[in-house]
Design a protein around this motif. Structure first.
Motif, PDB file in Angstrom:
ATOM      1  N   GLY A 174       0.807  -1.214   0.000  1.00 54.81           N
ATOM      2  CA  GLY A 174       0.000   0.000   0.000  1.00 54.81           C
ATOM      3  C   GLY A 174       0.841   1.266   0.000  1.00 54.81           C
ATOM      4  O   GLY A 174       0.445   2.287  -0.595  1.00 54.81           O
ATOM      5  N   PHE A 175       2.004   1.221   0.656  1.00 55.18           N
ATOM      6  CA  PHE A 175       2.898   2.382   0.661  1.00 55.18           C
ATOM      7  C   PHE A 175       3.468   2.638  -0.730  1.00 55.18           C
ATOM      8  O   PHE A 175       3.491   3.782  -1.206  1.00 55.18           O
ATOM      9  CB  PHE A 175       4.017   2.143   1.671  1.00 55.18           C
ATOM     10  N   PHE A 176       3.909   1.588  -1.409  1.00 57.82           N
ATOM     11  CA  PHE A 176       4.454   1.755  -2.752  1.00 57.82           C
ATOM     12  C   PHE A 176       3.372   2.136  -3.757  1.00 57.82           C
ATOM     13  O   PHE A 176       3.655   2.769  -4.778  1.00 57.82           O
ATOM     14  CB  PHE A 176       5.147   0.466  -3.193  1.00 57.82           C
ATOM     15  N   MET A 177       2.120   1.743  -3.484  1.00 56.58           N
ATOM     16  CA  MET A 177       1.029   2.097  -4.381  1.00 56.58           C
ATOM     17  C   MET A 177       0.891   3.603  -4.525  1.00 56.58           C
ATOM     18  O   MET A 177       0.549   4.108  -5.615  1.00 56.58           O
ATOM     19  CB  MET A 177      -0.274   1.498  -3.850  1.00 56.58           C
ATOM     20  N   ILE A 178       1.140   4.355  -3.446  1.00 54.24           N
ATOM     21  CA  ILE A 178       0.992   5.803  -3.487  1.00 54.24           C
ATOM     22  C   ILE A 178       1.904   6.415  -4.543  1.00 54.24           C
ATOM     23  O   ILE A 178       1.511   7.317  -5.291  1.00 54.24           O
ATOM     24  CB  ILE A 178       1.273   6.404  -2.101  1.00 54.24           C
ATOM     25  N   PHE A 179       3.117   5.929  -4.645  1.00 54.14           N
ATOM     26  CA  PHE A 179       4.058   6.466  -5.626  1.00 54.14           C
ATOM     27  C   PHE A 179       3.609   6.133  -7.050  1.00 54.14           C
ATOM     28  O   PHE A 179       3.686   6.983  -7.946  1.00 54.14           O
ATOM     29  CB  PHE A 179       5.453   5.903  -5.362  1.00 54.14           C
ATOM     30  N   TYR A 180       3.151   4.911  -7.254  1.00 56.12           N
ATOM     31  CA  TYR A 180       2.660   4.549  -8.580  1.00 56.12           C
ATOM     32  C   TYR A 180       1.408   5.346  -8.926  1.00 56.12           C
ATOM     33  O   TYR A 180       1.223   5.766 -10.082  1.00 56.12           O
ATOM     34  CB  TYR A 180       2.369   3.054  -8.650  1.00 56.12           C
ATOM     35  N   LEU A 181       0.541   5.547  -7.962  1.00 51.50           N
ATOM     36  CA  LEU A 181      -0.680   6.303  -8.221  1.00 51.50           C
ATOM     37  C   LEU A 181      -0.357   7.744  -8.599  1.00 51.50           C
ATOM     38  O   LEU A 181      -0.967   8.308  -9.524  1.00 51.50           O
ATOM     39  CB  LEU A 181      -1.576   6.269  -6.981  1.00 51.50           C
ATOM     40  N   ALA A 182       0.592   8.342  -7.906  1.00 49.70           N
ATOM     41  CA  ALA A 182       1.008   9.700  -8.254  1.00 49.70           C
ATOM     42  C   ALA A 182       1.632   9.753  -9.640  1.00 49.70           C
ATOM     43  O   ALA A 182       1.389  10.699 -10.408  1.00 49.70           O
ATOM     44  CB  ALA A 182       1.997  10.226  -7.205  1.00 49.70           C
ATOM     45  N   ALA A 183       2.430   8.736  -9.987  1.00 49.50           N
ATOM     46  CA  ALA A 183       3.046   8.715 -11.321  1.00 49.50           C
ATOM     47  C   ALA A 183       2.007   8.510 -12.412  1.00 49.50           C
ATOM     48  O   ALA A 183       2.092   9.118 -13.494  1.00 49.50           O
ATOM     49  CB  ALA A 183       4.096   7.609 -11.382  1.00 49.50           C
ATOM     50  N   LEU A 184       1.009   7.671 -12.168  1.00 52.40           N
ATOM     51  CA  LEU A 184      -0.039   7.440 -13.166  1.00 52.40           C
ATOM     52  C   LEU A 184      -0.832   8.706 -13.455  1.00 52.40           C
ATOM     53  O   LEU A 184      -1.264   8.937 -14.598  1.00 52.40           O
ATOM     54  CB  LEU A 184      -0.980   6.338 -12.685  1.00 52.40           C
TER      55      LEU A 184
END
Length: 297
Positions: A174-184
């Motif tokens: 879930g922590f790493f998801m935030i970075f991917y979500l921001a990049a998307l």
């Protein structure tokens, strides 16, 4: 004219050093000096009140390599990192793609994915104890419906490390998801429309367009996941304490154990230096090989 140019160059250099000085002072105080002190300490024997420490060279490193526990712990950490890093990244990317899509209750989905991240690792470990408790835990209650016998997930060598890995993946994805979500959200939607016009399907668009654009984020997440695979040991104190029979013991937990349980700080310092060298080697390989394949916009 040359004197004026030289003076201007010196002023620019001085200005640059003034900007770097605060960060350099903090790095020297909290990174460089501790690393050098740890290296120096690893070259001496363990001292006592009757027998002071003496210079031993690299004998402490030789003792580590000759210790079977060293290879057990190192192999445990390799397995731990080899599973938690890619699985956490894959789950994070899948969750980010879903949380970024136009779905009902999208805010709730994002909050649900991120909730494990805000929990302290100690609290997360205590929560998972409720799942892993033999016979009474949630996992055994579910498997019991299918006729499976109770399993001591944390008390047997075959499943202890896997149980610890499961907690880490649940906590980290879930922590790493935030970075991917921001990049998307920074990728222009025009690229998707252009891919559709060209006849590219969803898989082709993901493989040829989306993943290359997300590669800088993937490298950032990979570095963080690699560091976490070495530094995250809080849950071991609650779940297994490195047991049974060192089956779930990781490197940092062993360093803590040597330094504060056995008061063998020289060998703990030597192990710390080995960890720093390994992380440095991985960083060099990453920037020399992986960085060349990264696409930046």
């Amino acid at each position: 004219m040359n004197d004026m140019a030289r003076l201007q160059k010196q002023r620019l250099a001085l200005y640059g050093w003034m900007l770097v000085a605060p960060a350099l002072a903090l790095m020297s105080l909290f990174a460089f000096y501790p690393a050098i002190a740890t290296l120096w300490h690893s070259l001496f024997t363990r001292g006592t009140t009757r027998r002071p420490s003496v210079f031993a060279g690299f004998d402490n490193y030789g003792d580590l390599f000759a210790d079977p526990t060293f290879w057990t712990v190192a192999w445990n950490n390799i397995i731990y990192a080899g599973i938690t890093i890619p699985v956490s990244i894959i789950f994070a990317l899948i969750m980010a793609l879903w949380a970024n899509a136009h779905i009902p209750a999208r805010s709730f989905v994002r909050s649900a994915y991120f909730t494990p991240t805000i929990l302290p690792m100690i609290a997360a470990a205590n929560l998972w104890l409720f799942f892993y408790t033999p016979d009474l835990g949630v996992i055994d209650q579910i498997t019991g419906f299918f006729g499976a016998s109770p399993t001591n997930w944390l008390g047997q060598p075959e499943t202890a490390l896997a149980s610890v890995i499961m907690v880490t993946i649940w906590k980290e994805a879930g922590f790493f998801m935030i970075f991917y979500l921001a990049a998307l959200q920074t990728i222009p939607p025009d690229l998707r429309e252009a891919a559709r016009i060209e006849g590219a399907g969803r898989w082709t668009y993901t493989r040829r367009v989306l993943l290359p654009l997300l590669m800088p984020t993937t490298i950032f997440v990979f570095v963080n996941a690699m560091i976490n695979s070495v530094k995250l040991i809080d849950h071991l104190f609650i779940l297994t304490k490195g047991g049974p029979n060192n089956a779930s013991k990781l490197i940092l937990y062993w360093i803590w154990e040597m330094a504060f349980s056995y008061f063998d700080s020289p060998h703990a310092a030597a192990m710390t230096i080995l960890v720093l060298l390994t992380l440095g080697l991985v960083a060099v390989i990453q920037f020399r090989l992986v960085e060349k394949r990264t696409h930046y916009r």
